[in-house]
Scaffold this motif. Sequence first.
Motif: not given
Lengths: 461, 461
Positions: B346-350, B380, B413-418, B433-434
């Motif tokens: 997942v990344v921020p939409k922009t 996502n 600015g995202g995450t590895l899993s949505g 990430e963590l």
Amino acid sequence: MPTPSLTKNILEKLTTIVGPAGIETNKEELLCYSYDGTGQEFLPEAVLFPENTKQVAGIMKIAHAHTIPVVPRGAGSGMTGGSLPLKGGLVLALAKMNRILEVDPENQIAVVEPGVITGNLRKRVAQDGLSYPPDPASVAFCTMGGNVAECAGGPSAVKYGVTRDYVLGLEVVLSDGRILATGVRTNKGVVGYDLTRLFTGSEGTLAIITKIIVRLIAHPTATRTTMLLFGDLQEATSLVAKLLLSHTPAKLEYLDGTALNIVAGKLPTPLPKGTRAMLIIELDGDPESVAIQAEKLDLFLARQPAIQQQVNATDAKQAKRLWFARKQVSPSAFKLKPDKISEDVVVPKTKIPDLVQKTEKLARDLNLLIFTFGHAGDGNIHVNIMVDKSDHKEYARAKQAKESLFKAVLELGGTLSGEHGVGTTKAEHIGLELSETSIAVMKELKNVFDPLNILNPGKIF
Amino acid sequence: MPTPSLTKNILEKLTTIVGPAGIETNKEELLCYSYDGTGQEFLPEAVLFPENTKQVAGIMKIAHAHTIPVVPRGAGSGMTGGSLPLKGGLVLALAKMNRILEVDPENQIAVVEPGVITGNLRKRVAQDGLSYPPDPASVAFCTMGGNVAECAGGPSAVKYGVTRDYVLGLEVVLSDGRILATGVRTNKGVVGYDLTRLFTGSEGTLAIITKIIVRLIAHPTATRTTMLLFGDLQEATSLVAKLLLSHTPAKLEYLDGTALNIVAGKLPTPLPKGTRAMLIIELDGDPESVAIQAEKLDLFLARQPAIQQQVNATDAKQAKRLWFARKQVSPSAFKLKPDKISEDVVVPKTKIPDLVQKTEKLARDLNLLIFTFGHAGDGNIHVNIMVDKSDHKEYARAKQAKESLFKAVLELGGTLSGEHGVGTTKAEHIGLELSETSIAVMKELKNVFDPLNILNPGKIF
């Protein structure tokens, strides 16, 4: 009074961290940080005013080393004692950590410090056409940190959900001073355990919140606010579940006759004689959508004979006045009696009439003044038992009424708190709702985060 | 291969609990419970088919007494190895616990057992005009227990949120066999720590879910589904954040050129030459609301020169066909190569265009076939690296690409899993990430619930 735990040496160490202007031990000043919305008072030994996460971490390291209780405090507007220093020690007043660090309109998120007043965040993001929906009655002065700690709700929860539904990530300081970032900056994220929601609603007992990432939504551009007047409370509350089957109001509140009387002078219109209950319904969306919703709702309402009168707010000013009156119910209740036992129980929507009947019976049987109002759309009812604590017999009856109320709520399939939390005021009653296993597990979790029991001790358990 | 832990004596005890028909140790049968959506295979020593919570509790007491790994399993459709018996032991197949225990249309909740197929719950509540929104691509066969364990999402998350947003309460069996009820049957509830959301997304590592209380919403009575065709993927993904500023689609998906080619024959209309990306937008609500939303959206779309063609589904059948094609992207990808590394970052939409650019660069630089599609509205993105595992050099490059992808996602600015979770496939990467503190805290939580590490061992950490 708990044993004082602050030595001169510890106070000096704390002063090194926050500076002389960041610590207060003068008794007159301490008094300002000794109370909250419950009317209880507990004096801290010192109040600290940290300015950033690093200072909070430094404070926690000292508190941890010396086993000193630490109680985080926002505006002190909580309704269950969450910000009270029950065991003395330090109050961590987070008022100086009140910066809105970031508003990202395109990705619809904001990042704030815990001392930001919720209403200020709402105003700020409205400039970008965005909304942070949670709207507790104290929105004008309560803080985001407190809102997250208690998982605050408000009238808009019926459509938009509660604080938990908007917190994407947190920065917290653990009891030993370690800094921990949780969650994400995106709407989705499932990497590891959901620490964000574990801290949300944990009432300051697991960690000190120092940063909050919230998601925002598009600000509705139109609303329509309606008052429905009833001659009978049962009939008013019976309409709620029925209405929600085919309508999605942004707010759906009710006030009983006593609540109405308390704020009668503040309402935008005078109430006809015989008014015993009011439903307030607000629709929102863009103007076209509100018009369609209103048409559909009005058709439905026209078929409900129990409604004595429907008054639509004529403009934004009138609607604002109505919501102001609604917010004044709780503080104005002290007109009736000097003390208030204020509960925020929840029942399934179809069970609100049963709950109302139960409270009326309790009032009669125990000769008490009890009135109810609240978030009908969620089944989240504020039950207020008005008493004079110095009248010991009355106070004893009031406590009996509270216990009976809790039992009735649970029999109806409800919960003891929808948005105020447990704090001190419900701590002795959680065994009615939670099993021994549940409480045991929660205590083990508390022990993971705070083995010395220095974070907001005496709350929840 | 892990050391077998089941003695004859233990098998007899287990048989006493579930009956001879409730246990399987035949190798051919065990094979059916050894794989999942990742293509990995791990053989359990026995599969148990409990029929109720009491049996699950009995099994866990035995597993706890003998330190036997237990892996709960729904449909085995997970994408990160969540249901694989990595350390052997027992697979708890929950297919027999598939009853919809309660649908309460007036209070808009349902209570289900974990083996209920999500699609079946959706169909059942639709009969009462209600909707359970989460809609993973596997909705026709995945189960509610698996959905809660992984916090499943789906296309409708952009408007309606993910599984977490619908779970009100749970019944779980702890690793030592104790039964624990969490949460509430109402929309609000803040008594004690939020165990409900701690278990949601915990990937079967903290407890076995045996009952799920979900909230339901009114079923939208109308939809409009639109395909937008683009000659350029960057232009398609650049439109997403812009569109979401002033529109609230129920779904907003995208497919890149490769994804489109994979399912071209299944789409409701042939694609013109030069189509390199598609956005699918679905609006929902009541018919009047959809009409207004559509008008507003069409005005917006008409001003976007990047759109080559807009095709609105002419009827429900055509829309259904389109969504069927969308759901087929993932399983049909094996046409391209025998193996797939499938991520759900997942990344921020922009930032979606940046991510897409990054994957294209990785594909070029590492000579790999990578395609992307997914839930654009949430940022996502399903990134699929197609490989032949027997080509060791290619597979090594693919793993390198995955690592680079993860780093890029976090930089954006995202995450590895949505919505897929960590499981086995991301376990080695969570440290990207963590923080160390975060992982340490999560391990302590794991230790509270499962000190013997028998619940789904080897996952997440």
